[in-house]
Write a protein that holds these residues in place. Sequence first.
Motif, mmCIF file in Angstrom:
data_model
loop_
_atom_site.group_PDB
_atom_site.id
_atom_site.type_symbol
_atom_site.label_atom_id
_atom_site.label_comp_id
_atom_site.label_asym_id
_atom_site.label_seq_id
_atom_site.Cartn_x
_atom_site.Cartn_y
_atom_site.Cartn_z
ATOM 1 N N GLU A 97 1.009 3.053 -3.292
ATOM 2 C CA GLU A 97 0.392 4.645 -3.228
ATOM 3 C C GLU A 97 -1.482 4.070 -2.936
ATOM 4 O O GLU A 97 -2.232 4.879 -3.330
ATOM 5 C CB GLU A 97 0.196 5.750 -3.601
ATOM 6 N N HIS A 100 -5.472 2.726 -1.815
ATOM 7 C CA HIS A 100 -5.933 3.979 -0.534
ATOM 8 C C HIS A 100 -6.075 2.931 0.413
ATOM 9 O O HIS A 100 -6.566 1.433 0.287
ATOM 10 C CB HIS A 100 -7.620 3.664 -1.592
ATOM 11 N N GLU A 101 -6.617 2.807 1.159
ATOM 12 C CA GLU A 101 -6.453 2.117 3.425
ATOM 13 C C GLU A 101 -7.777 1.390 2.808
ATOM 14 O O GLU A 101 -7.268 0.288 3.385
ATOM 15 C CB GLU A 101 -5.857 2.163 3.988
ATOM 16 N N ARG A 140 0.982 -1.024 0.257
ATOM 17 C CA ARG A 140 -0.019 -0.142 0.205
ATOM 18 C C ARG A 140 1.225 1.066 0.567
ATOM 19 O O ARG A 140 0.359 2.038 -0.910
ATOM 20 C CB ARG A 140 -1.092 -0.150 0.874
ATOM 21 N N LYS A 141 1.308 1.284 0.717
ATOM 22 C CA LYS A 141 2.479 2.644 0.868
ATOM 23 C C LYS A 141 3.455 2.613 -0.688
ATOM 24 O O LYS A 141 3.777 3.377 -1.079
ATOM 25 C CB LYS A 141 3.878 2.533 1.862
ATOM 26 N N THR A 142 3.740 1.948 -1.464
ATOM 27 C CA THR A 142 4.976 1.722 -1.976
ATOM 28 C C THR A 142 3.662 1.932 -3.463
ATOM 29 O O THR A 142 4.574 2.960 -4.275
ATOM 30 C CB THR A 142 4.977 0.088 -2.027
ATOM 31 N N GLU A 171 -7.847 8.378 -6.461
ATOM 32 C CA GLU A 171 -6.378 7.987 -7.298
ATOM 33 C C GLU A 171 -6.546 7.459 -8.481
ATOM 34 O O GLU A 171 -5.596 7.249 -8.954
ATOM 35 C CB GLU A 171 -4.660 6.910 -6.268
#
Length: 332
Positions: free
Chosen positions: A54, A56-57, A50-52, A77
């Motif tokens: 980007e 949505h949570e 998710r961080k890599t 996004e």
Amino acid sequence: MIVDCAHYVDGRRQGEGPLQLDEAAALCETEGFVWLGLFEPEAHELTLVRKTFELHELAVEDAQTFHMRPKVETYDEGVRLVILRTARYDDAAEEVEFGEISVFLAPKFVITVRQGVASELHGARLRLEQRPELLATGTTGVLWAILDQVVDGYTPVVAGLEHDIDEIEATVFSGSAAPTERIYSLRREATDFYRAVHPLLNVVSTVERTAAEPVLQPYLRDVHDHLTLINEEVAAQRDLLGTVLEANLSVISVEQTRVGVRQNATMERLTVLATVFLPLTFITGFFGQNFSWLVDHIGGFWPFVVYGIGGLVIPLVLLLLWLRRGDSRRSR
């Protein structure tokens, strides 16, 4: 667990072996797109993805939850989340195994998160890599390959359920009762399968409507037609199982009625027998008493015939007349 991660440009895979996440994220800024495949990832792995990329949570949260219905979600996004239910028929256990595939779709990457053994996608990747003209259409081409494999995997499930239903149907309509729990189990599996198939029609229609690549339209229509046929077959199986269940309950009811009739006939014979012996028992018990009058006044052959034999025959004749009178009243 990362199963595979590859970079594709103009319908061709670039390099050998899976890429690392930072490398794959960097290649998303260049030409082509990245396809990352995960199988039952841990929470920390999904957090890293998710961080890599980007993501949505809420989209990642959906990928961690086992859904009962396929769906399509679009996030700000520009990332689209497509959730699919997969199915596989287990011949040994004679039951349907379900899985799930969550597809994160963006112009520059495709991330597939698989849950369950029934969600294998290696064949879809290999088949698509052998069709560079479709792979060159980008991430939508990958989504088509995944949809095509998922829908193709439904066909053996339909055949397996059909075989089980035919066995149950043959048993029930031959006049024998089938195990009710087996019918309920089959109907539950058919219902779960229907919940996986029917909502997917809307998903495929949405993908078909929004796909901008004309070359993919015939292939998406083919998937939609195949899925429509499977949906009709599954709906027919559910209805048939409902009919089989009602017929099986009727067969069980008939069997119970037959058992009841046999029990009633047995009770009637026992009742008649008890009724016959009741007066005889009374007569023999009365004259078997050792009262002095009986001992002094009943002696010789004719008193024995009158009191002994006659006392037994007369109640039997009266009982026979009473039973015949009861039968004639019932026959009216």
